[in-house]
Motif scaffolding. Structure first.
Motif, PDB file in Angstrom:
ATOM      1  N   GLU A 258      69.102 -41.390 -14.299  1.00 22.38           N
ATOM      2  CA  GLU A 258      70.063 -41.873 -13.306  1.00 22.38           C
ATOM      3  C   GLU A 258      71.380 -41.151 -13.516  1.00 22.38           C
ATOM      4  OE1 GLU A 258      70.188 -46.111 -13.432  1.00 22.38           O
ATOM      5  OE2 GLU A 258      68.173 -46.323 -12.574  1.00 22.38           O
ATOM      6  N   VAL A 259      71.786 -40.411 -12.467  1.00 22.83           N
ATOM      7  CA  VAL A 259      72.941 -39.519 -12.553  1.00 22.83           C
ATOM      8  C   VAL A 259      73.866 -39.814 -11.376  1.00 22.83           C
ATOM      9  CG1 VAL A 259      73.684 -37.103 -12.571  1.00 22.83           C
ATOM     10  CG2 VAL A 259      71.529 -37.751 -13.669  1.00 22.83           C
ATOM     11  N   ARG A 260      75.158 -39.760 -11.627  1.00 26.41           N
ATOM     12  CA  ARG A 260      76.135 -39.974 -10.555  1.00 26.41           C
ATOM     13  C   ARG A 260      76.436 -38.663  -9.828  1.00 26.41           C
ATOM     14  NH1 ARG A 260      80.709 -42.674 -14.108  1.00 26.41           N
ATOM     15  NH2 ARG A 260      79.716 -41.237 -15.579  1.00 26.41           N
ATOM     16  N   PHE A 261      76.420 -38.717  -8.491  1.00 25.45           N
ATOM     17  CA  PHE A 261      76.748 -37.570  -7.656  1.00 25.45           C
ATOM     18  C   PHE A 261      78.011 -37.888  -6.856  1.00 25.45           C
ATOM     19  CE2 PHE A 261      72.640 -36.205  -8.838  1.00 25.45           C
ATOM     20  CZ  PHE A 261      72.511 -34.858  -8.516  1.00 25.45           C
ATOM     21  N   LEU A 262      78.751 -36.843  -6.532  1.00 27.28           N
ATOM     22  CA  LEU A 262      79.967 -36.985  -5.745  1.00 27.28           C
ATOM     23  C   LEU A 262      79.607 -36.834  -4.275  1.00 27.28           C
ATOM     24  CD1 LEU A 262      82.223 -34.693  -7.972  1.00 27.28           C
ATOM     25  CD2 LEU A 262      82.129 -37.180  -7.981  1.00 27.28           C
TER      26      LEU A 262
END
Length: 697
Positions: A258-262
């Protein structure tokens, strides 16, 4: 007449044979034109078999016979049916005789001679003809027939090429449709699909990426995917990609990260990234295929739940601290208020036992009355505060109703006797039981009985009874087994318009203007206690005839009657050990027991010394306070009950305390206390206890 090809025509035919065409129809049209010119014929056409019909593919017609491309003729009306049975070119110099004499349309067009070469499929079957017709009777030479055979073979090749081109076109169309469907499907996905080359550059993304990044697919191709990953998560994303590309993370079910994207709007989107390595036909790494699923809603919901749980835990801890503080405050207030009242009521009762008369006796009576009133008010207000604070604990268990009724009647009997009021209850106790807290149930019944006495007429009557409620009552017959305890008086009754005010705190319904003592809190507290016990309370009243208050409680199974305790053996002289640190209380008990000459009172003021004093004195009765210096009374009780000496383990121990915290009496009794006497001490009750355990000879 036999003809031959000119050098120019041979050159054109060689060029024709070496050419490539876009389709068989294009080749057929050009061949018809060149053959007619080369052979000087009037009509040249190419036909194709289609079942029982012949379709004209191409025509070069100098006679304007009306034969056009696309025309369809029955096989019987053409040269095909007969000519195609051969294995090579055929010709007829004069159509007036021979096998074609019956064909009407050539003669109608004025055609006399004919030459033909079959067209062949790849498996050797005839598929059509290249036909030449002329108005002149003529012999077609071997060279001309050879040219026709050569051109027939050329047309057959183009037809087979058409089939190949059609198959390739169909396959291309299918591939294009499949690719279109795949791309449409991928673009319609809510998930992002991305392909990354071996150097880390994007080679493909679907339309879902544009919704996230605000960039078109074309703008993303060739760029680094990490540009759109939150800076704090780039290391995690890079490690995940490295694991996948190494082949170490391709089969694990937990391969997603789980990775945060802009996002384009500046917000953060949580994406679950799952991928696999892609290898070429040569086994070399070709890149990375990843699927990004937006899990922002779930992550935010989980965080909201964690925040809510954290807030709930903080609120619970705060509530527990507040509850603990309230409990401590109530316990302290109960002790601090009851201790001075103990002296006031105790010494006033001693004075009442003395030979007082006139004004002195009246003064003492006022002191006692005011003290009792203040004690009642303190008890009720503290109970109300406990309930509102949520610190009123209950010990629900099967309780014998007859026993509690007997005890409750005894507590109001003196007040009833003063006014000539008769207390009536069933002569036989039928073993009925309810599920309740014994102490609180007695409090409820005493409150109702006290009111029935206080607001009754002199010489009246109070009737206490219990039975299953009638189905027409407020208790629903279908919601379990209940037992109804009723208290009926013969007082003045309550007006119908004031019935709803009966349970309002501090509302005495006008009785505050009379000489009847009361606080206006009792019935409000009684209703709260009944509801806390899981029961219901109500009343019926008629002005001039009296009131009936009823309490419904859950019924418990009946128990068999238990035999009464055997009476204690009488003795000539007995020792009472009193463990107490308050001087006023010591003085009070000393003066009370002075009325029993056969009793010797010994006092210990330090809890730590109490156990040793009991071992030395071996008293016949122990009066035990709880809040003591050195050791709490509960510890003294536990130590004596666990003693190996049966004279101590079976010693009658009466707890005398101002700590009336909810459940305290039950805890002390369960711990081995013989009785529990609350402070302020009731002198008559104390003397009764002493007489029961230390009878005179």
């Amino acid at each position: 007449m036999e003809t031959t090809l000119s050098a120019g025509n041979r050159s054109m035919l060689r060029e024709l044979v070496s050419r490539s065409f876009g389709s068989a129809a294009e080749a057929a049209a050009e061949i018809c034109h060149l053959v007619r010119a080369a052979l000087g014929a009037d009509l040249v056409y190419v036909s194709c078999l289609d079942g029982d019909e012949v379709e004209i593919v191409a025509v070069d017609d100098a006679l304007d016979t009306g034969l056009l491309p696309g025309a369809r003729l029955p096989q019987d009306a053409t040269f095909c049916r007969r000519a195609l049975h051969g294995s090579g070119p055929q010709s007829a110099s004069d159509l007036e005789g021979g096998p074609y004499a019956d064909l009407a349309w050539p003669r109608a067009a004025g055609l006399r001679s004919y030459a033909m070469s079959p067209l062949w499929s790849g498996d050797g079957k005839a598929t059509g003809t290249l036909s030449v017709l002329d108005r002149r009777p003529r012999e077609f030479g071997e060279e001309e027939l050879a040219v026709l055979e050569l051109l027939g073979g050329l047309l057959s090749r183009e037809q087979r090429l058409d089939q190949v081109r059609a198959r390739e076109a169909s396959r291309a169309a299918e591939l294009e449709a499949s690719d279109g469907r795949y791309r449409s499907l991928v673009d319609d996905l809510g998930d992002i699909v991305v392909e990354i080359g071996p150097t880390g550059q994007i080679t493909y993304v679907n339309a879902a990426w544009s919704k996230l990044s605000g960039l078109s697919i074309e703008e993303m191709v060739g760029k680094d995917m990490m540009e759109h990953v939150h800076p704090d998560d780039r290391m995690l994303a890079a490690e995940h990609m490295a694991e996948v590309l190494s082949g170490a993370d391709t089969v694990r079910p937990d391969a997603a990260r789980e990775v945060r994207f802009l996002a384009a709007d500046g917000s953060l989107r949580w994406m679950s990234v799952r991928g696999r390595a892609v290898f070429g036909d040569d086994g070399q790494l070709a890149g990375f295929l990843g699927i990004l699923h937006d899990v922002t809603a779930r992550v935010e919901a989980e965080q909201a739940v964690r925040d809510a749980l954290s807030e709930a835990e903080a609120a619970r801890d705060e509530a527990e601290r507040a509850s603990s503080a309230k409990s401590e405050f109530l316990s302290r207030m109960s002790h601090e208020l009851r201790t001075p009242l103990n002296a006031i009521l105790g010494f006033s009762q001693l004075l009442e036992l003395g030979d007082l008369s006139g004004e002195d006796a009246e003064n003492v009576e006022h002191i006692s009355r005011a003290g009792r009133h203040l004690l009642d008010l303190i008890n009720e207000v503290l109970d109300v505060v406990r309930i509102e604070a949520g610190v009123l604990s209950l010990s629900l268990e099967p309780v014998d109703v007859g026993e509690v009724v007997t005890e409750s009647l005894d507590l109001v009997r003196t007040a009833a006797t003063r006014r000539g009021i008769t207390l009536r209850a069933p002569d036989r106790l039928n073993g009925a039981r309810v599920v309740a807290d014994r102490q609180r149930l007695k409090q409820v019944l005493v409150n109702l009985l006290s009111n029935a006495v206080k607001y009754n007429r002199d010489g009246g009557e109070v009737l206490l009874s219990w039975a299953a409620p009638e189905s027409s009552s407020t208790a629903d017959a279908g919601d379990g087994d209940w037992l109804r305890v009723s208290v009926r008086d013969t007082g003045r009754g309550i007006p119908a318009d004031r019935l709803d005010d009966v349970f309002t705190p501090f509302d005495r319904l006008g009785a505050e203007g009379t000489d009847v003592e009361g606080t206006g809190v009792g019935l409000s507290l009684t209703r709260t206690l009944v509801e806390a016990l899981g029961g219901r309370i109500g009343l019926e009243s008629e002005v001039g005839r009296g009131s009936t208050f009823w309490v419904d409680l859950p019924a418990a199974p009946r128990s068999p009657a238990e035999p009464a305790d055997a009476a204690a053996d009488p003795g000539l002289s007995h020792t009472v050990l009193y463990v107490e640190d308050n001087p006023s209380n010591i003085t009070l008990v000393r003066r009370v027991l002075a009325r029993r000459p056969h009793v010797r009172l010994m006092v210990v003021q330090d809890g730590a010394e109490a156990v040793e004093a009991a071992r030395e004195l071996l008293p016949d009765l122990l009066l035990l306070d709880l809040h003591l210096p050195g050791m709490h009374g509960a510890g003294i009780l536990a130590a004596l009950r666990s003693s190996d000496d049966p004279r101590l383990s079976k010693l009658p121990i009466v707890v005398v305390t101002a700590d009336l915290t909810t459940g305290n009496e039950r805890r002390m009794i369960d711990a081995g206390a013989t009785l529990f006497l609350p402070k302020p001490i009731d002198v008559h009750q104390l003397l009764s206890v002493v007489d029961d355990h230390l009878p005179q000879s």
